[in-house]
Design an enzyme around this catalytic site. Structure first.
Site, PDB file in Angstrom:
ATOM      1  N   LYS A  11      89.832  26.831  48.257  1.00  0.00           N
ATOM      2  CA  LYS A  11      88.485  26.290  48.108  1.00  0.00           C
ATOM      3  C   LYS A  11      88.474  24.829  48.516  1.00  0.00           C
ATOM      4  CE  LYS A  11      84.542  28.102  46.674  1.00  0.00           C
ATOM      5  NZ  LYS A  11      84.095  29.483  46.919  1.00  0.00           N
TER       6      LYS A  11
ATOM      7  N   VAL B  98      71.237  34.085  46.866  1.00  0.00           N
ATOM      8  CA  VAL B  98      71.641  35.400  46.361  1.00  0.00           C
ATOM      9  C   VAL B  98      70.629  35.935  45.350  1.00  0.00           C
ATOM     10  CG1 VAL B  98      73.404  36.678  45.078  1.00  0.00           C
ATOM     11  CG2 VAL B  98      74.086  34.953  46.765  1.00  0.00           C
TER      12      VAL B  98
ATOM     13  N   GLY C 196      68.421  31.317  43.981  1.00  0.00           N
ATOM     14  CA  GLY C 196      68.683  30.734  45.294  1.00  0.00           C
ATOM     15  C   GLY C 196      68.892  31.834  46.312  1.00  0.00           C
TER      16      GLY C 196
END
Length: 361
Positions: free
Chosen positions: A80, A184, A182
């Site tokens: 990440k 999703v 948002g």
């Protein structure tokens, strides 16, 4: 934070701090485990209050990606990136090109793309400096918006949880609260509305709420902080992580938690508490793996016209993965998050042992 002690505790391979004087870029790349393959994980841009907060977030997210890759039958490890900055004010072409150059220095150990606070166009810029960028817009040769398979996977995961709790996978007339609508959450609301679920939403961004209301006028809206107090069948966290904690869990009035947010449990013990309270928790890195499935497919199958069909098929299979986890959880009285961890760790261990034999490729 004693960084090396934390790396040892959580079995991290590598953490890279990146600074570019020209653009002011401050980014942390965390690579957790590459047993199954090169690390894969998006890039989050957020106005962290401290470098320590950014580092903790990067490490939690990277470790989650390792488990997500393993449990969803993908041959990648976990990584990440977090950028310290306000995505509304601090973005520029040069900033993301600088990030791309740092990613390139890793030589393919790590692939990255969009996450919270970043967009496909940001990584079009990054791809001008790096060969290891994924999830670009389709117009630029990528697999496009990963929100669709993510939402579809969550939707199928909800159906698996409903089958266990209510005896049927149908979501019709079930009351579902969505925290965060948002990219999703909006698509998830579409799936739920189509099936006839009763939907309540909350989001700190009023524009997101208005988008859903324009499309589905019957959807209810509550203030963001009151979403935990709504009596419902399914609670769907689809915003930031750490929202299942000592303060919020006592307020929940749901039977199932199934949402798209990463790192929903503030600490693993909070999964134990949910299990003790009889709330069925769908482990976040299992149910939200649809986006990962898409970018992993992009790397394994270049320019394949069957991609969308294959990705959505694998996202639908999240239903079966969760049913397996829930079955073991019930039979052995083990919280679902611990079952998921065990299955992921077993796959990593077995595949890792296979690689002890040299094979020329």
């Amino acid at each position: 934070m004693d960084i090396f002690k934390e790396m040892e505790k959580h079995d991290f391979e590598q953490i890279i701090f990146n600074y570019d004087k020209t653009t002011g870029l401050k980014a942390i790349i965390a690579i957790h485990d590459t047993t199954l393959g090169p690390a894969l994980g998006g890039c989050r841009m957020w106005p962290y209050e401290s470098e320590n907060e950014a580092l903790i977030d990067a490490m939690r997210l990277a470790k989650g990606m390792t488990y997500k890759c393993a449990i969803s039958d993908n041959n990648f490890g976990g990584g990440k990136t977090v950028i310290i900055g306000d995505p509304k004010k601090d973005k520029s072409e040069a900033l993301f090109r600088a990030l791309g150059r740092f990613v390139q220095t890793l030589g393919g150990r790590y692939y990255t793309g969009t996450d919270v606070g970043t967009t496909g166009m940001d990584f079009v810029y990054a791809s001008r400096e790096s060969d290891y960028i994924v999830g670009l817009p389709e117009e630029y040769g990528g697999s496009g918006n990963s929100a669709l398979p993510t939402a579809y996977g969550v939707y199928n995961g909800m159906k698996a949880a409903a089958k266990v709790v209510f005896g049927t996978e149908s979501l019709k007339d079930l009351k579902v609260t969505i925290q965060g609508v948002g990219k999703v959450g909006q698509i998830l609301a579409d799936y739920l509305a189509e099936e006839g679920a009763k939907i309540i939403i909350a989001d700190i961004i009023e524009e997101n709420v208005e988008k859903v209301k324009r499309k589905h006028s019957q959807v209810g809206v509550v203030e963001t902080e009151k979403i935990y107090d709504v009596e419902c069948d399914i609670f769907a966290p689809c915003a930031l992580g750490g929202i299942l904690n000592d303060d919020t869990i006592p307020r929940l009035k749901c039977k199932i938690i199934a949402g798209a947010a990463n790192n929903q449990l503030l600490e693993p013990r909070h999964g134990d508490i949910l299990h003790e309270k009889g709330i069925l928790y769908a482990p976040d890195y299992v149910i939200n793996a649809g986006g990962l499935i898409q970018v992993a497919d992009e790397l394994e199958y270049k320019d394949d016209e069957k991609r969308h069909e294959r990705v959505m098929m694998k996202a639908a299979a999240i239903y079966d993965i969760l049913l397996k986890i829930f079955t073991i959880s019930k039979e052995q009285n083990i919280p679902p998050h611990k079952v998921a961890d065990r299955l992921a760790e077993e796959r990593i261990e077995v595949i890792g042992k296979l690689k002890t034999n040299y094979v020329k490729r």
